[in-house]
Design a protein around this motif. Structure first.
Motif, short mmCIF file in Angstrom:
data_model
loop_
_atom_site.label_atom_id
_atom_site.label_comp_id
_atom_site.label_asym_id
_atom_site.label_seq_id
_atom_site.Cartn_x
_atom_site.Cartn_y
_atom_site.Cartn_z
N MET A 201 -15.79 -14.50 -13.98
CA MET A 201 -14.70 -14.00 -12.95
C MET A 201 -14.54 -12.51 -13.30
O MET A 201 -14.20 -12.36 -14.62
N PRO A 202 -14.30 -11.64 -12.52
CA PRO A 202 -13.90 -10.15 -12.61
C PRO A 202 -12.59 -10.20 -13.22
O PRO A 202 -11.66 -10.92 -12.89
N SER A 203 -12.25 -9.28 -14.18
CA SER A 203 -11.04 -9.12 -15.14
C SER A 203 -9.71 -8.78 -14.09
O SER A 203 -8.72 -9.07 -14.34
N ASP A 204 -10.28 -8.16 -13.04
CA ASP A 204 -9.00 -7.51 -12.14
C ASP A 204 -9.17 -8.28 -10.79
O ASP A 204 -8.49 -8.00 -9.80
N LEU A 205 -9.64 -9.83 -10.86
CA LEU A 205 -9.60 -10.45 -9.90
C LEU A 205 -8.01 -10.52 -9.43
O LEU A 205 -7.84 -10.55 -8.03
N GLY A 206 -7.05 -10.94 -10.15
CA GLY A 206 -5.69 -11.22 -9.80
C GLY A 206 -5.18 -9.74 -9.11
O GLY A 206 -4.48 -10.04 -8.36
N ILE A 207 -5.57 -8.74 -9.88
CA ILE A 207 -5.08 -7.53 -9.06
C ILE A 207 -5.44 -7.14 -7.86
O ILE A 207 -4.68 -6.92 -6.86
N GLN A 208 -6.64 -7.49 -7.57
CA GLN A 208 -7.29 -7.29 -6.13
C GLN A 208 -6.71 -8.23 -5.16
O GLN A 208 -6.24 -8.17 -4.14
N GLN A 209 -6.37 -9.47 -5.49
CA GLN A 209 -5.78 -10.53 -4.75
C GLN A 209 -4.42 -10.03 -4.44
O GLN A 209 -3.87 -10.29 -3.15
N LEU A 210 -3.54 -9.54 -5.34
CA LEU A 210 -2.18 -9.17 -5.37
C LEU A 210 -2.25 -8.00 -4.27
O LEU A 210 -1.39 -7.90 -3.46
N GLU A 211 -3.14 -6.96 -4.37
CA GLU A 211 -3.12 -5.83 -3.50
C GLU A 211 -3.39 -6.36 -2.08
O GLU A 211 -2.78 -5.88 -1.09
N GLU A 212 -4.30 -7.35 -1.88
CA GLU A 212 -4.53 -7.79 -0.59
C GLU A 212 -3.36 -8.63 0.09
O GLU A 212 -2.95 -8.35 1.16
N LYS A 213 -2.63 -9.28 -0.64
CA LYS A 213 -1.28 -10.08 -0.18
C LYS A 213 -0.39 -9.11 0.16
O LYS A 213 0.39 -9.22 1.13
N ASN A 214 -0.26 -8.07 -0.66
CA ASN A 214 0.71 -6.86 -0.44
C ASN A 214 0.28 -6.17 0.78
O ASN A 214 1.28 -5.86 1.77
N LEU A 215 -0.95 -5.71 1.02
CA LEU A 215 -1.42 -5.30 2.26
C LEU A 215 -0.83 -6.13 3.47
O LEU A 215 -0.61 -5.61 4.53
N ALA A 216 -1.43 -7.39 3.57
CA ALA A 216 -1.05 -8.30 4.42
C ALA A 216 0.51 -8.31 4.89
O ALA A 216 0.93 -8.73 5.93
N ARG A 217 1.49 -8.37 3.72
CA ARG A 217 2.87 -8.53 3.81
C ARG A 217 3.27 -7.35 4.56
O ARG A 217 4.12 -7.34 5.39
N ASN A 218 2.68 -6.06 4.14
CA ASN A 218 3.23 -4.82 4.91
C ASN A 218 2.68 -4.81 6.39
O ASN A 218 3.39 -4.56 7.22
N GLN A 219 1.52 -5.42 6.64
CA GLN A 219 1.13 -5.40 7.91
C GLN A 219 1.96 -6.23 8.79
O GLN A 219 1.96 -5.94 10.05
N ARG A 220 2.24 -7.49 8.27
CA ARG A 220 2.91 -8.40 8.96
C ARG A 220 4.50 -7.78 9.33
O ARG A 220 4.97 -7.88 10.21
N LYS A 221 4.88 -7.00 8.34
CA LYS A 221 6.23 -6.45 8.45
C LYS A 221 6.18 -5.32 9.87
O LYS A 221 7.10 -5.03 10.54
N ALA A 222 5.18 -4.74 9.69
CA ALA A 222 4.72 -3.46 10.51
C ALA A 222 4.73 -4.23 12.02
O ALA A 222 5.22 -3.78 12.97
N MET A 223 3.93 -5.44 12.16
CA MET A 223 3.85 -6.09 13.34
C MET A 223 5.21 -6.68 13.88
O MET A 223 5.45 -6.65 15.06
N GLU A 224 6.01 -7.10 12.92
CA GLU A 224 7.37 -7.65 13.43
C GLU A 224 8.32 -6.63 13.79
O GLU A 224 8.99 -6.56 14.62
N THR A 225 8.00 -5.32 13.11
CA THR A 225 8.96 -4.08 13.37
C THR A 225 8.47 -3.68 14.68
O THR A 225 9.45 -3.41 15.51
N ALA A 226 7.44 -3.54 14.92
CA ALA A 226 6.80 -3.28 16.38
C ALA A 226 7.40 -4.13 17.34
O ALA A 226 7.56 -3.72 18.61
N SER A 227 7.38 -5.40 16.97
CA SER A 227 7.77 -6.46 18.24
C SER A 227 9.44 -6.22 18.50
O SER A 227 9.89 -6.43 19.50
N VAL A 228 10.09 -5.99 17.36
CA VAL A 228 11.61 -5.75 17.71
C VAL A 228 11.95 -4.62 18.57
O VAL A 228 12.86 -4.63 19.43
#
Length: 481
Positions: free
Chosen positions: A179-206
């Motif tokens: 397992m890559p040593s930075d696997l947890g960091i990569q997944q955390l970055e992807e989750k943060n990116l997805a969270r930010n995308q959802r917030k942007a999508m929700e803000t646009a909807s509002v």
């Protein structure tokens, strides 16, 4: 050898139709089942598109049945049904959407059941047009109810799932042994990116929604988006904590949140005015605005009593003896009182902090063209001009105006004060600060909400309280033994 040892009786081999016979021959006697179309796997499905679609349709039918059951329950227990929907059913839908590609159209029957059956049962309102439905689909922090449209959200959920698990999927495909040593960091970055995308999508909807909403509903969504205004929706309806609403109260709360007309209101108030929601929030008949004010005052006093010394309600200020106050609107009356006083609140030895509560109705016509920040600022300045100089110069204390809206929001100074209270209580009880702050906001939110419903539904009367005579004297005079 390390890893999982497969159990043949629980193992299914999925192959293309032309390889079925060959696979059965190869694994004959092993106990492994050979399948051509597909099979269920970890709550999802793998196999042919036909099999996957049929699997999803079966799951959607199951979900629709659950929605119907919950809709029947919502007729008598809407608050509990809402929490079960948001904290239970939606999670099951989301999991299915995350694991099945190209499923948006398959979720349409589920959305129809939610819109046509569940929402009317929950709110007592119907029918819902597209604008109303999109409004209710917004998260509570943006003024919605968080009742998502599954057909619109399925693509987002699947894409997010693929992106977050892509690194792990590649490791499996390439048969990596480490397992890559930075696997947890990569997944955390992807989750943060997805969270930010959802917030942007929700803000646009509002933003898109506010552009087409009528002025009254636009104002309602903006007010409902304030910090603390949705705490009563997020909390589970647990009666022993004071977080549960009966069916009429819950539906009235929804109507107040979105500016809908509550059912069965009287046509006129006893004061002679036409009875509207705005009038009900402001009318002094029955003393409801004073009761609303006193409940917040007493709740604040209870919070302070746990962490401060010498806490008392309605402290009388010292009289002026030749002192002159700067503002004409300053209160110089003898016997002037504030709502709450507490010693050592700000950490200064023996200094007394004074607080005064004001609750205003943001839906009043006089605030129609003012932003909520301006409304809070105005009321805070009014209170400061009235009391701050007198408290500072004569009492040698501090003064903080606690300004609330009837919807549950609070002004900047009140926000600072209650964050300080939460910090002190968290330290004393050894509880997490964030949890304590949310609990405190919930208590205030439910207090303001119940007071608003009392103003709306409470009985107002012309008659003052009858005089109290001695019971013994009345019985003696009437010769009642």
């Amino acid at each position: 050898m390390f890893g999982y040892y497969p159990n043949a009786s629980k193992t299914h081999l999925i192959v293309k139709q032309e390889y079925v016979q060959s696979a059965k021959g190869l694994f004959d006697g092993s106990g492994i089942t050979v399948i051509a179309d597909g099979d269920r796997y970890l709550g999802a499905a793998i196999g042919t598109r036909t099999y996957i679609e049929q699997y999803v349709k079966n799951k959607i039918s199951e979900f629709i049945g659950e929605v119907k059951i919950l809709s029947a329950f919502a007729l008598t227990q809407p608050h509990t049904a809402y929490s079960a929907f948001c904290h239970g059913l939606i999670g099951k839908w989301t999991y299915l959407a995350r694991t099945i590609p190209h499923s948006s159209e398959l979720f349409i029957p589920l959305e129809n059941a939610t819109r046509i059956i569940f929402l009317p049962s929950l709110t007592g309102q119907s029918p819902f047009n597209d604008t109303d439905r999109n409004m209710l689909a917004l998260p509570t922090r943006l003024g919605g109810l968080g009742i998502i449209n599954p057909s619109l959200m399925s693509l987002y959920h699947y894409t997010t799932s693929v992106n977050v698990t892509s690194t792990l999927a590649n490791l499996v495909i390439t048969r990596a042994t480490l397992m890559p040593s930075d696997l947890g960091i990569q997944q955390l970055e992807e989750k943060n990116l997805a969270r930010n995308q959802r917030k942007a999508m929700e803000t646009a909807s509002v933003t898109e929604l506010l552009a087409i909403l009528p002025a009254k509903q636009k104002r309602s969504v903006e007010i409902s988006s304030e910090k603390g205004a949705s705490s009563w929706l997020i909390a589970l309806p647990i009666a022993r904590h004071g977080f549960a609403l009966h069916k009429s109260a819950f539906r009235d709360a929804i109507c107040l949140r979105y500016g809908w007309q509550p059912p069965l209101l009287p046509s006129h108030c006893i004061c002679g005015s036409i009875y509207t929601v705005e009038h009900a929030m402001n009318c002094p008949s029955g003393g409801f605005p004073s009761i609303r004010h006193n409940e917040v005052r007493d709740l604040t006093s209870a919070f302070l009593s746990e962490v401060c010394h010498n806490v008392h309600t309605e402290p009388t200020l010292q009289p002026l003896q030749g002192e002159h106050l700067k503002y004409k609107s300053a209160n110089g009356e003898v016997g002037a009182r504030l709502d709450v006083a507490a010693q050592n609140f700000w950490g200064k030895d023996h200094q007394t902090a004074y607080f005064d509560v004001r609750i205003f109705n943001p839906f009043a016509q006089s605030y129609a063209n003012s932003s909520m920040s301006k409304c809070y600022r105005k009321h805070e300045l009014d209170k400061k001009r009235e009391y701050e100089e007198r408290v500072r110069e004569i009492e040698h204390g501090s003064f903080s105006p606690l300004v609330f809206s009837t919807a549950g929001g609070m002004g900047p100074i009140a926000t600072t004060v209650y964050k300080r209270i939460a910090s002190l209580i968290a330290d004393k009880r050894q509880e997490p600060y964030s949890t304590t702050l949310f609990w405190l906001r919930c208590k205030l939110s439910f207090s303001l909400l119940r007071s608003a419903i009392m103003c709306l539904r409470g009985t107002r009367s012309f008659h003052s309280h009858s005089q109290h005579h001695s019971i013994a004297l009345a019985c003696a005079e009437a010769k009642v033994h």
